[in-house]
Design a protein around this motif. Sequence first.
Motif, mmCIF file in Angstrom:
data_model
loop_
_atom_site.group_PDB
_atom_site.id
_atom_site.type_symbol
_atom_site.label_atom_id
_atom_site.label_comp_id
_atom_site.label_asym_id
_atom_site.label_seq_id
_atom_site.Cartn_x
_atom_site.Cartn_y
_atom_site.Cartn_z
ATOM 1 N N ASN B 42 0.949 -1.185 -0.041
ATOM 2 C CA ASN B 42 -0.020 0.009 0.032
ATOM 3 C C ASN B 42 0.943 1.103 -0.003
ATOM 4 O O ASN B 42 0.532 2.286 -0.802
ATOM 5 C CB ASN B 42 -0.820 -0.018 1.186
ATOM 6 C CG ASN B 42 -2.274 -0.624 0.945
ATOM 7 O OD1 ASN B 42 -2.667 -1.042 -0.211
ATOM 8 N ND2 ASN B 42 -2.993 -1.079 1.881
ATOM 9 N N GLN B 58 -4.095 5.397 -5.468
ATOM 10 C CA GLN B 58 -4.681 5.296 -4.188
ATOM 11 C C GLN B 58 -6.077 4.597 -4.217
ATOM 12 O O GLN B 58 -6.424 4.041 -3.162
ATOM 13 C CB GLN B 58 -5.207 6.809 -3.878
ATOM 14 C CG GLN B 58 -4.038 7.653 -3.698
ATOM 15 C CD GLN B 58 -4.218 9.186 -3.271
ATOM 16 O OE1 GLN B 58 -5.277 9.273 -2.580
ATOM 17 N NE2 GLN B 58 -3.544 10.003 -3.544
ATOM 18 N N VAL B 59 -6.868 4.286 -5.339
ATOM 19 C CA VAL B 59 -7.879 3.806 -5.501
ATOM 20 C C VAL B 59 -7.538 2.351 -5.116
ATOM 21 O O VAL B 59 -8.034 1.545 -4.512
ATOM 22 C CB VAL B 59 -8.789 4.094 -6.573
ATOM 23 C CG1 VAL B 59 -9.745 3.053 -7.007
ATOM 24 C CG2 VAL B 59 -9.144 5.256 -6.894
ATOM 25 N N ALA B 61 -5.119 1.098 -3.572
ATOM 26 C CA ALA B 61 -4.626 0.907 -2.218
ATOM 27 C C ALA B 61 -6.108 0.763 -1.504
ATOM 28 O O ALA B 61 -6.065 -0.176 -0.476
ATOM 29 C CB ALA B 61 -3.929 2.049 -1.841
ATOM 30 N N LEU B 62 -6.729 1.453 -1.686
ATOM 31 C CA LEU B 62 -8.266 1.306 -1.003
ATOM 32 C C LEU B 62 -8.923 -0.369 -1.224
ATOM 33 O O LEU B 62 -9.280 -0.820 -0.145
ATOM 34 C CB LEU B 62 -9.197 2.200 -1.500
ATOM 35 C CG LEU B 62 -9.152 3.647 -0.871
ATOM 36 C CD1 LEU B 62 -9.981 4.627 -1.673
ATOM 37 C CD2 LEU B 62 -9.071 3.809 0.440
ATOM 38 N N PHE B 63 -8.466 -0.654 -2.322
ATOM 39 C CA PHE B 63 -9.039 -2.038 -2.768
ATOM 40 C C PHE B 63 -8.303 -3.134 -2.096
ATOM 41 O O PHE B 63 -8.853 -4.185 -1.637
ATOM 42 C CB PHE B 63 -9.115 -2.241 -4.382
ATOM 43 C CG PHE B 63 -10.227 -1.432 -5.102
ATOM 44 C CD1 PHE B 63 -10.048 -1.233 -6.436
ATOM 45 C CD2 PHE B 63 -11.308 -1.104 -4.508
ATOM 46 C CE1 PHE B 63 -11.075 -0.745 -7.154
ATOM 47 C CE2 PHE B 63 -12.282 -0.277 -4.963
ATOM 48 C CZ PHE B 63 -12.125 0.103 -6.360
ATOM 49 N N VAL B 64 -7.075 -2.787 -2.022
ATOM 50 C CA VAL B 64 -6.087 -3.702 -1.228
ATOM 51 C C VAL B 64 -6.517 -3.774 0.223
ATOM 52 O O VAL B 64 -6.232 -4.987 0.690
ATOM 53 C CB VAL B 64 -4.702 -3.269 -1.317
ATOM 54 C CG1 VAL B 64 -3.631 -3.929 -0.373
ATOM 55 C CG2 VAL B 64 -4.237 -3.346 -2.706
#
Lengths: 179, 99
Positions: B42, B58-59, B61-64
């Motif tokens: 991330n 960043q999107v 990273a949110l999914f991760v």
Amino acid sequence: MNLVLLGTQNPDAPLYVAQNVAFGIIAAMMIFSAFRVVTSANVVHAAAYLVMVLAGAAAQFILLGAEFVAITQVLVYIGAIVVLFLFGIMLTRAPMAGEENPSRDNWLLGGLTALVLLALLTYTLLDGFGGDRLPADLAPTDTGAVSDAIFGTYLIPFEAISLLLLAAAVGAIVVSRRD
Amino acid sequence: MLLNQFLLLAAVLFCIGVYGVISRRNGVLVLMSIELILNSVNINLVAFAVMTNAISGQVFALFVIAVAAAEVGVGLAMVLMVYRNRRSIALDELSEMKG
């Protein structure tokens, strides 16, 4: 590609002393806590050190200007995932005083693997990205832009993630059902 | 700030996580080491997103983070079942399929 070149051509950018010092302190704390996660004998201590690592990661996200990701990290990781871990530790009756030998017999081989991997990654990063600097005009990311991306360009992955979370919740219940 | 300082921090966290996955006896501790690996990824994603001014990092990273939550839920359910059947979650003792 042009954006990458733009990002690297600012040799007269101001020297961000405060950001660099903050990064150094938080990074040192994160690395020490991560090392204690993988070497402490007490599982609950390891969970506490994991909280330190996750909080440090959220602080790094704020340093980079990604505020929404930082808040989501605190809410979801520290607020939900660590609580899940603590419940798991409680339900699997972890010995409160710590285990006798927390590491398996191949810990030396694991350490060697990790060191070799670290050497490879460090060389690749220093060789590939050298002295590239982040953009000098680093501003906090607009949360509206993040939401436009999630509900616009990445709508299908977003729906897929929702289904994945539903499947994980149902699956966890089915797997651990007493019957 | 250099880009490399974030990438090197992520690399160190990744390697510490790899060591944890290989050499921890407790199943819950292996899952914690996997969380270290996911966090290092991330940091990488967000650093590159800021570097190239692309929001997709960043999107992602949110999914991760969301996938990590799902994975920890299912992983802990499995660890719980192992504990229920064998009264211990030491990974050394899960060797019934061995030779």
